[in-house]
Design an enzyme around this catalytic site. Structure first.
Site, mmCIF file in Angstrom:
data_model
loop_
_atom_site.group_PDB
_atom_site.id
_atom_site.type_symbol
_atom_site.label_atom_id
_atom_site.label_comp_id
_atom_site.label_asym_id
_atom_site.label_seq_id
_atom_site.Cartn_x
_atom_site.Cartn_y
_atom_site.Cartn_z
ATOM 1 N N GLY A 112 10.413 -16.404 -16.017
ATOM 2 C CA GLY A 112 10.534 -16.669 -17.445
ATOM 3 C C GLY A 112 9.501 -15.929 -18.267
ATOM 4 O O GLY A 112 9.794 -15.397 -19.346
ATOM 5 N N CYS A 113 8.268 -15.881 -17.760
ATOM 6 C CA CYS A 113 7.195 -15.220 -18.502
ATOM 7 C C CYS A 113 7.392 -13.709 -18.541
ATOM 8 O O CYS A 113 7.033 -13.052 -19.525
ATOM 9 C CB CYS A 113 5.842 -15.573 -17.885
ATOM 10 S SG CYS A 113 5.474 -17.340 -17.947
ATOM 11 N N THR A 114 7.962 -13.166 -17.477
ATOM 12 C CA THR A 114 8.250 -11.732 -17.465
ATOM 13 C C THR A 114 9.346 -11.402 -18.469
ATOM 14 O O THR A 114 9.249 -10.420 -19.222
ATOM 15 C CB THR A 114 8.663 -11.285 -16.053
ATOM 16 O OG1 THR A 114 7.588 -11.542 -15.142
ATOM 17 C CG2 THR A 114 8.991 -9.802 -16.030
#
Length: 218
Positions: A112-114
């Site tokens: 998700g953060c990527t």
């Protein structure tokens, strides 16, 4: 009752209680747990009775983006200084005079953060056109941030909040009963006043479109 993601967010008893990370586990390990449970978080499994003792659910429905925290709309956050991906100290008040997007995320190199970081990257020219700076903050160290920024060619600043001091001062709510760092974005105007707060753990790319709408109106 019809079961929807929004229903689950507003009624935490409908979610399965996740396994709590071990004490001292890293932000990346905590976020990895999120990756393991986020795909099944809305399947309607009732939490066991022990979940009642968990920290109060402070995250609003993901579809609304409405949240509560110590830094609120209309407030001026206190200055902070953190190291960037190159180990250099960066202070929030350095950006006075221009809009700033401050986004807190769980950890580098998680799915998700990527996606979120790459979405900010792909729209970075739009942020520059709006005259805004983008600051990403997580509990990872500067070396992790540097590797993350180089791997995905991130053109904006990543700040290392080891120990989550700034996250706690800003009151960023945790997700999944507080077991994981929350994903929350703040839009500050050129005077340092918070104009918008958006929280959405499970749709990280929506943070970009929502913040751009606000910036275009400043």
């Amino acid at each position: 009752m019809a079961f929807t993601p929004a229903t689950a967010c507003c009624n935490p008893s409908l979610l399965a209680a996740p396994r709590a990370p071990s004490r001292g586990s890293s932000p990346r390990a905590q976020a990895a747990l999120l990756g393991a449970v986020s795909t099944s978080a809305f399947r309607g499994v009732r939490a066991p009775a022990a979940a009642a003792a968990a920290p109060r659910w402070r995250r609003a429905a993901a579809s609304t983006g409405i949240v509560c925290g110590k830094v609120t709309k209309g407030s001026v956050p206190s200055n902070f200084t953190l190291k960037d991906q190159n180990g250099r100290p960066v202070s929030l008040n350095k950006f006075k005079g221009k809009p700033v997007v401050v986004y807190f995320y769980p950890a580098d190199e998680t799915p998700g953060c990527t996606k979120q970081a790459c979405a900010f990257r792909d729209s970075y020219e739009k942020f520059k056109k709006a005259g805004a700076e983008v600051l990403g903050i997580s509990g990872d160290d500067a070396a992790s941030h540097k590797a993350f920024a180089q791997k995905y060619r991130l053109p904006f600043t990543l700040l290392s909040d080891e120990g989550n001091r700034v996250r706690k001062e800003w009151g960023v709510p945790g997700d999944l009963f507080g077991t994981l760092p929350g994903r929350q974005t703040y839009v500050l105007d050129k005077n340092g006043v918070v104009q918008y707060i958006y929280n959405n753990q499970f749709q990280p790319e929506k943070h970009i479109g929502e913040t751009l709408k606000i910036l275009q109106g400043l």
